[in-house]
Design a protein around this motif. Structure first.
Motif, mmCIF file in Angstrom:
data_model
loop_
_atom_site.group_PDB
_atom_site.id
_atom_site.type_symbol
_atom_site.label_atom_id
_atom_site.label_comp_id
_atom_site.label_asym_id
_atom_site.label_seq_id
_atom_site.Cartn_x
_atom_site.Cartn_y
_atom_site.Cartn_z
ATOM 1 N N PHE A 31 0.700 -1.066 -0.128
ATOM 2 C CA PHE A 31 0.098 -0.291 0.008
ATOM 3 C C PHE A 31 0.749 1.314 0.021
ATOM 4 N N ARG A 32 1.910 1.431 0.566
ATOM 5 C CA ARG A 32 2.634 2.673 1.099
ATOM 6 C C ARG A 32 3.756 2.874 -0.396
ATOM 7 N N TYR A 33 3.968 1.519 -0.874
ATOM 8 C CA TYR A 33 4.386 1.717 -2.114
ATOM 9 C C TYR A 33 3.606 2.178 -3.315
ATOM 10 N N ASN A 34 2.409 1.732 -3.278
ATOM 11 C CA ASN A 34 1.722 1.723 -4.450
ATOM 12 C C ASN A 34 1.365 3.472 -4.048
ATOM 13 N N TYR A 35 1.244 3.649 -2.607
ATOM 14 C CA TYR A 35 1.080 5.780 -2.779
ATOM 15 C C TYR A 35 1.891 6.168 -3.089
ATOM 16 N N MET A 36 2.669 5.762 -2.875
ATOM 17 C CA MET A 36 4.043 6.977 -3.229
ATOM 18 C C MET A 36 4.345 6.538 -4.849
ATOM 19 N N LYS A 37 4.208 5.732 -4.999
ATOM 20 C CA LYS A 37 4.460 5.625 -7.241
ATOM 21 C C LYS A 37 2.961 6.129 -7.812
ATOM 22 N N THR A 38 2.404 6.389 -6.924
ATOM 23 C CA THR A 38 0.793 7.272 -7.933
ATOM 24 C C THR A 38 0.646 8.358 -7.486
ATOM 25 N N HIS A 39 2.073 9.100 -6.442
ATOM 26 C CA HIS A 39 1.979 10.082 -5.706
ATOM 27 C C HIS A 39 3.720 10.629 -5.939
ATOM 28 N N PRO A 40 3.691 10.542 -7.112
ATOM 29 C CA PRO A 40 5.916 11.066 -7.376
ATOM 30 C C PRO A 40 6.109 12.127 -6.772
ATOM 31 N N SER A 41 5.400 13.255 -7.558
ATOM 32 C CA SER A 41 5.533 14.486 -7.285
ATOM 33 C C SER A 41 5.018 14.957 -5.971
ATOM 34 N N GLU A 42 4.093 14.391 -5.449
ATOM 35 C CA GLU A 42 3.637 15.136 -4.514
ATOM 36 C C GLU A 42 4.437 15.277 -3.416
ATOM 37 N N LYS A 43 4.300 17.009 -2.683
ATOM 38 C CA LYS A 43 5.313 17.969 -1.978
ATOM 39 C C LYS A 43 4.508 17.486 -0.562
ATOM 40 N N MET A 44 5.256 17.085 0.729
ATOM 41 C CA MET A 44 4.982 17.183 1.587
ATOM 42 C C MET A 44 4.637 17.794 2.615
ATOM 43 N N HIS A 45 4.027 18.477 3.383
ATOM 44 C CA HIS A 45 3.712 19.907 3.983
ATOM 45 C C HIS A 45 3.660 19.332 5.735
ATOM 46 N N PHE A 68 15.846 11.004 6.209
ATOM 47 C CA PHE A 68 15.057 9.461 5.533
ATOM 48 C C PHE A 68 14.285 10.295 4.315
ATOM 49 N N SER A 69 13.454 11.138 4.493
ATOM 50 C CA SER A 69 12.163 11.588 2.976
ATOM 51 C C SER A 69 12.378 10.915 2.167
ATOM 52 N N ILE A 70 11.289 10.549 1.177
ATOM 53 C CA ILE A 70 12.172 10.769 -0.405
ATOM 54 C C ILE A 70 11.494 11.761 -0.685
ATOM 55 N N LYS A 71 9.847 11.956 -0.820
ATOM 56 C CA LYS A 71 9.389 13.404 -1.659
ATOM 57 C C LYS A 71 9.756 14.205 -1.131
ATOM 58 N N PRO A 72 9.692 15.235 -1.826
ATOM 59 C CA PRO A 72 10.021 17.015 -1.277
ATOM 60 C C PRO A 72 8.954 16.573 -0.716
ATOM 61 N N LEU A 73 9.972 17.722 0.639
ATOM 62 C CA LEU A 73 9.519 18.234 1.892
ATOM 63 C C LEU A 73 9.356 20.103 1.859
ATOM 64 N N GLN A 74 8.116 20.824 2.415
ATOM 65 C CA GLN A 74 7.665 21.929 2.232
ATOM 66 C C GLN A 74 7.822 22.268 4.151
ATOM 67 N N PHE A 75 8.210 23.186 4.227
ATOM 68 C CA PHE A 75 8.410 23.320 5.399
ATOM 69 C C PHE A 75 7.759 24.223 6.279
ATOM 70 N N HIS A 76 6.583 24.195 6.924
ATOM 71 C CA HIS A 76 5.536 25.644 7.416
ATOM 72 C C HIS A 76 5.986 26.348 9.075
ATOM 73 N N ILE A 77 6.937 26.953 9.332
ATOM 74 C CA ILE A 77 7.963 27.306 10.446
ATOM 75 C C ILE A 77 7.078 28.616 10.903
ATOM 76 N N PHE A 78 6.140 28.786 12.061
ATOM 77 C CA PHE A 78 5.807 29.285 12.662
ATOM 78 C C PHE A 78 6.828 29.642 13.826
ATOM 79 N N ALA A 79 6.937 30.582 14.184
ATOM 80 C CA ALA A 79 8.200 31.351 14.533
ATOM 81 C C ALA A 79 7.840 33.074 15.829
ATOM 82 N N GLU A 80 8.375 32.795 16.538
ATOM 83 C CA GLU A 80 8.367 34.195 17.235
ATOM 84 C C GLU A 80 9.654 35.023 16.190
ATOM 85 N N ASP A 81 9.416 35.868 15.867
ATOM 86 C CA ASP A 81 10.183 37.248 14.995
ATOM 87 C C ASP A 81 10.969 37.612 15.281
ATOM 88 N N GLN A 82 11.914 37.439 16.264
ATOM 89 C CA GLN A 82 13.405 37.127 16.824
ATOM 90 C C GLN A 82 13.961 35.519 16.194
#
Length: 368
Positions: A31-45, A68-82
């Motif tokens: 299942f995991r393999y097929n999910y990754m195969k059918t979503h090859p360019s999906e960016k993980m947020h 370890f991650s395979i597909k591209p990663l998009q980080f959303h970092i909420f942080a104090e201004d400093q």
């Protein structure tokens, strides 16, 4: 559940033994393999909220996600201004161009109630409640606390999105496996999900579904949307909640249990799973997938097994040999912790990590 599924191959370090695996393991891996195969360019947020002295801890978490991650990663970092400049300086040096992107956001609460939300539980912790409303163009998101460490690809927990049924909008792990040591079932003064409640330190969300859903509640017979229900919940329960935003999520999913997908404890493994004796059976069988060092255990001497894993990942240099620079030194440190309850089961801390490293080298050897 699935044990190690692999084929024998030689890499530059060792031969990976073949494991015998049952049909359940086969289909889960397929299942995991097929999910990754059918979503090859999906960016993980992936989203995280960092305030105060959490810069180093957050960066270590992000490093573990990248390794370890395979597909591209998009980080959303909420942080104090400093903290923004420090994040930029560090993340701009990550050597994975094209695989990792990040966006920094200020801490943002509804204007009319910002002070009340910010002081709930810990500074900025309740920011996670507003992610579906802020990240309006993000369909799905994995939120994690700063004290999370990934010991296998983010891709694998991300693939749970494909397992959601038509009513499920989010996934979390139980707060406890053993009711005798559970907090919610013994002390909570508010509704909570299931037998022992849920832990929101690792929260996978289909945010499109969250934004569209109308939630049942105990305040009005009218169902309310996500943006409408948060403040009324806080007003009703603020004198009865201990763990802030996590308690509000428990209340919400108590009234809407069909909306939650529950994943096993090895996806959110905390000190409570071993300090009173091992009580996460899935981790005993397969190892820890995501380590959650809550209660500050990465930074004191109370749980040296957790601190050893944190220090190993923090000190690992990208590009170094993962076996000799990460795995072997970590195992030596873990062997020194066998005087503690968690140290007695130290092998669960490296079982999945070992497999993740082997799988990574397997992908590299195949040119993936």
């Amino acid at each position: 559940r699935c044990k190690n599924l692999s084929v024998s191959f030689w890499n530059s370090y060792w031969m990976l033994p073949s494991d015998v695996c049952g049909m359940n393991c086969f289909w889960e891996a397929a299942f995991r393999y097929n999910y990754m195969k059918t979503h090859p360019s999906e960016k993980m947020h992936l989203a995280v909220v960092a305030c105060g002295e959490r810069l180093e801890e957050t960066v270590t978490m992000l490093r573990s996600a990248v390794i370890f991650s395979i597909k591209p990663l998009q980080f959303h970092i909420f942080a104090e201004d400093q903290l923004h400049e420090s994040f930029k300086d560090i993340l701009d040096d990550f050597p994975y161009e094209g695989k990792v992107n990040y966006t920094l956001y200020p801490i943002t609460f509804p204007t009319e109630s910002a002070a009340e939300w910010k002081k709930l539980f810990k500074p900025c912790a309740s920011q996670r409640l507003f992610l579906p409303l802020i990240l309006k163009n993000v369909d799905s998101l994995l939120y994690v606390d700063t004290d999370i460490l990934f010991l296998r690809p983010v891709d694998d927990i991300w693939s749970f999105l494909g397992k959601f049924n038509s009513t499920q909008i989010a996934a979390m792990a139980p707060e406890h496996e053993e009711p005798r040591i559970g907090w919610y079932n013994r002390f909570a003064r508010h509704p909570y999900y299931g037998v022992t409640g849920i832990n929101s330190g690792v929260m996978l969300m289909n945010m499109t579904r969250i934004r569209r859903k109308y939630f049942k509640n105990d305040m009005t017979p009218v169902r309310l949307q996500w943006g409408e229900i948060l403040m009324p919940l806080l007003k009703k329960y603020k004198l009865n909640i201990t763990w802030g935003d996590q308690d509000l999520l428990n209340i919400m999913f108590f009234h809407n249990p069909e909306s939650l997908y529950v994943f096993p404890c090895q996806w959110n493994y905390r000190p409570d799973h071993c300090i009173y004796g091992s009580n996460c059976k899935e981790a005993e069988e397969e190892g820890i997938f995501i380590l959650h060092g809550n209660r500050g255990v990465y930074h004191d001497d109370k749980q040296p097994t957790f601190r050893a894993v944190y220090e190993a990942i923090k000190n690992y240099s990208f590009g170094d040999d993962l076996v000799h620079s990460l795995l072997q030194p970590l195992e030596l440190e873990l062997r020194k912790t066998t005087h503690t309850y968690c140290g007695r089961v130290y092998k669960v801390f490296i079982k999945q990590l070992t497999k993740s490293i082997r799988d990574l080298y397997a992908r590299r050897s195949k040119g993936r």
